[in-house]
Each structure stands twice: as C-alpha cells, then as structure tokens.
Design a protein around this motif. Structure first.
Motif, mmCIF file in Angstrom:
data_model
loop_
_atom_site.group_PDB
_atom_site.id
_atom_site.type_symbol
_atom_site.label_atom_id
_atom_site.label_comp_id
_atom_site.label_asym_id
_atom_site.label_seq_id
_atom_site.Cartn_x
_atom_site.Cartn_y
_atom_site.Cartn_z
ATOM 1 N N LEU A 85 46.759 103.649 88.239
ATOM 2 C CA LEU A 85 45.662 102.678 88.243
ATOM 3 C C LEU A 85 46.086 101.373 87.576
ATOM 4 O O LEU A 85 45.800 100.277 88.083
ATOM 5 N N ALA A 86 46.740 101.476 86.429
ATOM 6 C CA ALA A 86 47.146 100.272 85.707
ATOM 7 C C ALA A 86 48.128 99.435 86.520
ATOM 8 O O ALA A 86 48.116 98.203 86.450
ATOM 9 N N ALA A 87 48.970 100.085 87.292
ATOM 10 C CA ALA A 87 49.953 99.374 88.112
ATOM 11 C C ALA A 87 49.342 98.762 89.359
ATOM 12 O O ALA A 87 49.948 97.866 89.964
ATOM 13 N N HIS A 88 48.155 99.236 89.746
ATOM 14 C CA HIS A 88 47.499 98.753 90.968
ATOM 15 C C HIS A 88 46.028 98.448 90.678
ATOM 16 O O HIS A 88 45.153 98.794 91.465
ATOM 17 N N TRP A 89 45.760 97.812 89.551
ATOM 18 C CA TRP A 89 44.363 97.597 89.131
ATOM 19 C C TRP A 89 43.633 96.704 90.121
ATOM 20 O O TRP A 89 44.043 95.563 90.365
ATOM 21 N N PRO A 90 42.534 97.185 90.699
ATOM 22 C CA PRO A 90 41.818 96.374 91.697
ATOM 23 C C PRO A 90 41.166 95.145 91.074
ATOM 24 O O PRO A 90 40.594 95.213 89.981
ATOM 25 N N GLU A 91 41.220 94.051 91.768
ATOM 26 C CA GLU A 91 40.688 92.797 91.238
ATOM 27 C C GLU A 91 39.180 92.822 91.087
ATOM 28 O O GLU A 91 38.622 92.066 90.266
ATOM 29 N N HIS A 92 38.494 93.673 91.858
ATOM 30 C CA HIS A 92 37.035 93.686 91.795
ATOM 31 C C HIS A 92 36.510 94.455 90.589
ATOM 32 O O HIS A 92 35.304 94.404 90.307
ATOM 33 N N LEU A 93 37.364 95.156 89.866
ATOM 34 C CA LEU A 93 36.930 95.901 88.693
ATOM 35 C C LEU A 93 36.929 94.993 87.454
ATOM 36 O O LEU A 93 37.597 93.964 87.437
ATOM 37 N N PRO A 94 36.199 95.393 86.407
ATOM 38 C CA PRO A 94 36.296 94.642 85.149
ATOM 39 C C PRO A 94 37.740 94.585 84.671
ATOM 40 O O PRO A 94 38.561 95.426 85.042
ATOM 41 N N PRO A 95 38.082 93.600 83.834
ATOM 42 C CA PRO A 95 39.482 93.453 83.405
ATOM 43 C C PRO A 95 40.012 94.711 82.716
ATOM 44 O O PRO A 95 39.280 95.392 81.991
ATOM 45 N N LEU A 96 41.280 94.998 82.944
ATOM 46 C CA LEU A 96 41.947 96.104 82.276
ATOM 47 C C LEU A 96 42.493 95.603 80.938
ATOM 48 O O LEU A 96 43.300 94.671 80.896
ATOM 49 N N LEU A 97 42.058 96.236 79.843
ATOM 50 C CA LEU A 97 42.466 95.811 78.509
ATOM 51 C C LEU A 97 43.782 96.426 78.079
ATOM 52 O O LEU A 97 44.595 95.789 77.402
ATOM 53 N N GLY A 98 43.982 97.692 78.423
ATOM 54 C CA GLY A 98 45.176 98.402 77.998
ATOM 55 C C GLY A 98 45.120 99.843 78.458
ATOM 56 O O GLY A 98 44.144 100.282 79.083
ATOM 57 N N VAL A 99 46.177 100.578 78.133
ATOM 58 C CA VAL A 99 46.310 101.972 78.550
ATOM 59 C C VAL A 99 46.753 102.790 77.353
ATOM 60 O O VAL A 99 47.706 102.425 76.654
ATOM 61 N N ASP A 100 46.055 103.895 77.118
ATOM 62 C CA ASP A 100 46.392 104.801 76.022
ATOM 63 C C ASP A 100 46.568 106.196 76.614
ATOM 64 O O ASP A 100 45.614 106.784 77.103
ATOM 65 N N VAL A 101 47.792 106.707 76.584
ATOM 66 C CA VAL A 101 48.100 107.983 77.227
ATOM 67 C C VAL A 101 48.712 108.926 76.199
ATOM 68 O O VAL A 101 49.613 108.544 75.453
ATOM 69 N N SER A 102 48.229 110.162 76.178
ATOM 70 C CA SER A 102 48.832 111.187 75.323
ATOM 71 C C SER A 102 49.418 112.289 76.192
ATOM 72 O O SER A 102 48.899 112.599 77.269
ATOM 73 N N GLY A 103 50.517 112.877 75.714
ATOM 74 C CA GLY A 103 51.102 114.031 76.391
ATOM 75 C C GLY A 103 51.694 113.748 77.752
ATOM 76 O O GLY A 103 51.629 114.593 78.646
ATOM 77 N N LEU A 104 52.306 112.584 77.923
ATOM 78 C CA LEU A 104 52.946 112.246 79.199
ATOM 79 C C LEU A 104 54.165 111.382 78.941
ATOM 80 O O LEU A 104 54.084 110.369 78.244
ATOM 81 N N ALA A 105 55.293 111.791 79.520
ATOM 82 C CA ALA A 105 56.525 111.004 79.455
ATOM 83 C C ALA A 105 57.135 110.944 80.853
ATOM 84 O O ALA A 105 56.490 111.282 81.843
ATOM 85 N N GLN A 106 58.379 110.532 80.925
ATOM 86 C CA GLN A 106 59.044 110.385 82.220
ATOM 87 C C GLN A 106 59.731 111.673 82.652
ATOM 88 O O GLN A 106 59.636 112.063 83.826
ATOM 89 N N HIS A 107 60.399 112.348 81.728
ATOM 90 C CA HIS A 107 61.216 113.505 82.086
ATOM 91 C C HIS A 107 60.661 114.779 81.464
ATOM 92 O O HIS A 107 60.418 114.838 80.252
ATOM 93 N N TYR A 108 60.475 115.811 82.300
ATOM 94 C CA TYR A 108 60.014 117.094 81.803
ATOM 95 C C TYR A 108 61.093 117.777 80.967
ATOM 96 O O TYR A 108 62.290 117.592 81.190
ATOM 97 N N ALA A 109 60.642 118.584 80.022
ATOM 98 C CA ALA A 109 61.568 119.470 79.332
ATOM 99 C C ALA A 109 62.132 120.463 80.348
ATOM 100 O O ALA A 109 61.464 120.801 81.333
ATOM 101 N N PRO A 110 63.360 120.923 80.165
ATOM 102 C CA PRO A 110 63.971 121.824 81.153
ATOM 103 C C PRO A 110 63.081 123.033 81.464
ATOM 104 O O PRO A 110 62.669 123.767 80.567
ATOM 105 N N GLY A 111 62.764 123.203 82.750
ATOM 106 C CA GLY A 111 61.998 124.355 83.202
ATOM 107 C C GLY A 111 60.507 124.292 82.953
ATOM 108 O O GLY A 111 59.768 125.190 83.366
ATOM 109 N N ALA A 112 60.026 123.231 82.304
ATOM 110 C CA ALA A 112 58.604 123.213 81.929
ATOM 111 C C ALA A 112 57.688 122.999 83.115
ATOM 112 O O ALA A 112 56.641 123.630 83.214
ATOM 113 N N TRP A 113 58.041 122.114 84.029
ATOM 114 C CA TRP A 113 57.081 121.675 85.032
ATOM 115 C C TRP A 113 56.696 122.757 86.021
ATOM 116 O O TRP A 113 55.649 122.678 86.665
#
Length: 280
Positions: free
Chosen positions: A124-152
């Motif tokens: 959503l943050a990367a493709h925020w629609p212009e018709h929505l109220p302004p995006l202030l920021g993003v706060d994410v917990s428990g998410l990174a780029q690379h999974y721990a081995p075998g976790a996913w």
C-alpha cells in the motif's frame, strides 16, 4: 474507549473491521493490518485490555481502524482461497476510502501492521492511491526481507507446533492469552502461500518505492526472520527506514505483556509525523 465492529465496502467486497474513535475529532487515523491466521481483534487486547492498540490510540486522539484482511472475517465466504498481496492492498484501500467518506480521519493515515499484514502495508505504501488521505508513515512489526532458514514453510497455528516461531517464551504473554488467541485464529487462505518464496525480491522492489518514514520493529524473541548481520534498511531510500528492537516479546508482539510500550512508541511516531506536516 471500546472498539465497535463495522463492515466496510471494499469495492463490492465486505470487509469486517473494528474501530475505536476518540471523543473529539481525530488528529489522524491508524490503519492496522493483522498477520497470517489472525483477525483484526489481534489489536484489541483479547486477553488484557491494557494491550489494546485500539483503546490506546483512541485515548491518544487517533482513530484506529483494524480491518480483517481479505479472505478473513466477513470476506471469507467470498474469497475462500484468499487473495494475493496486491489484491488485498486494493481491497483495503477501498475499505479505507469507504470509511473516510462518512467519518473524519484527521490529517492523514499511519499504516501499522504485523507480520504478513506488513506485506500488505508495504505494498500500500508503495502504491498509495492519490484519492486517499495523505500517508504519514508506516510502522511494521515482525516482518523483514529474508526468512530464517526453513521458517516460511511451517504451519502457523497454535496447535501445530509453531510455538517458538509465533510466540517465543509463553510467560511473555498475559494470563489467558492462549485461550483468547484461539478465538483469533483463522485458516490461512491458500493464496497467501503462493507468494511466500518470492517475498525477498518483492520486499526490495516495494521498499525502493516508499518515500514516507518507515519503522521496522523486531521482538527480542523473533524467530521467523533472518536478522543477524542484515542491513534491514538498505532496500529503502536513504534515511527512510529505521530499525527498532523490542524487549520482552515474541513474534506476536501486540499480544505480549510489553505490547503497551510498543504501541506507545508507534503512536509517538504518529505524533512526530503529524508535527512534521504542520507548516512552519
């Protein structure tokens, strides 16, 4: 300030949600997006009211809108296989627009998400629609780029032996958490498994497009993600992202005893973003 249930129109798809609104006009809106196998009530302190993001946010002068992601809650009969990340983002954006048509949202929106919900938030943050109220920021917990081995590829249910991955030490949670959590657990729709293996590349693509501040928070007992030696901010534009480590919690951070401290930091982040938007 208790949360109330509502159903939003997401472009013809019903999305169930919980909302907590302040007594006065909201300064902003927090859009909360839950992880895999859970529902919106993850953010409403199911075992201990002190851990409710919804109540805390409303007391802080913010509206908190926690949606059941497409494939969960009211939309589940319409999407028995769930929906892919981009389609979930489109539906949640439509649901937010439906809410904003009839209710005040203040100066903008803070996206706050957990785990798989963070994938939707980054999309959503990367493709925020212009018709929505302004995006202030993003706060994410428990998410990174690379999974721990075998976790996913492990099952994500309380009963399926994923205690270490999802929870960490069980004494980190208030009494009654695991009984209450059973009411939150829902089957993981099949389509949510389809894009797991491609997430690392997608993370990089999405992060590069995000130009609002991003907070990435990891509990000290986080086990889903490969964190050691990783520059978790490298995929974002310079200075856009910061990493925070939270003590006394496992992956399900907003259910832990220490959840109020995390929620306070997230709402302080919202305050800073609101101040930054004010004219000098």
């Amino acid at each position: 300030m208790s949360a109330r249930p509502l159903t939003l129109d997401a472009g013809g798809l019903p999305l169930s949600a919980l909302v907590a609104e302040p007594a006065a006009q909201p300064r902003a809106l927090v859009l909360a997006v839950h992880g895999r196998g859970m529902r919106a009530a993850y953010f409403d302190g199911p075992a201990d009211p002190a851990t409710s993001l919804l109540a805390h946010g409303a007391r802080h002068g913010l509206t908190v809108l926690a949606v059941d992601r497409p494939g969960h809650g009211a939309s589940a009969p319409h999407l028995p296989a769930g929906a892919l990340i981009a389609d979930q983002g489109t539906a949640i954006a439509a649901a937010l627009a439906d809410y904003a048509r009839t209710r005040p949202v203040g100066a903008g929106v803070l996206l706050l998400a957990h785990s798989f919900g963070g994938k939707i938030a980054l999309h959503l943050a990367a493709h925020w629609p212009e018709h929505l109220p302004p995006l202030l920021g993003v706060d994410v917990s428990g998410l990174a780029q690379h999974y721990a081995p075998g976790a996913w590829d492990r099952a994500e249910t309380l009963a399926a032996g994923a205690t270490r991955l999802n929870w960490g030490p069980l004494n980190l949670y208030p009494p009654g958490t695991f009984h209450a959590a059973r009411r939150l657990l829902t089957p993981v729709p099949a389509l949510e498994n389809r894009e797991l293996a491609t997430w690392p590349a997608r993370f990089a693509r999405l992060a590069a497009r995000i130009h609002v501040p991003v907070r990435l928070t990891f509990a000290d007992h986080e086990a889903w993600w490969h964190l050691d030696g990783q520059d978790l901010t490298a995929a974002f534009p310079p200075g856009a992202a910061t990493v925070h480590h939270h003590q006394g919690a496992g992956h399900n951070l907003s259910l832990a005893r220490t959840a109020p401290a995390y929620h306070r930091r997230a709402l302080t982040f919202a305050d800073r973003r609101l101040t930054a938007r004010q004219p000098a």
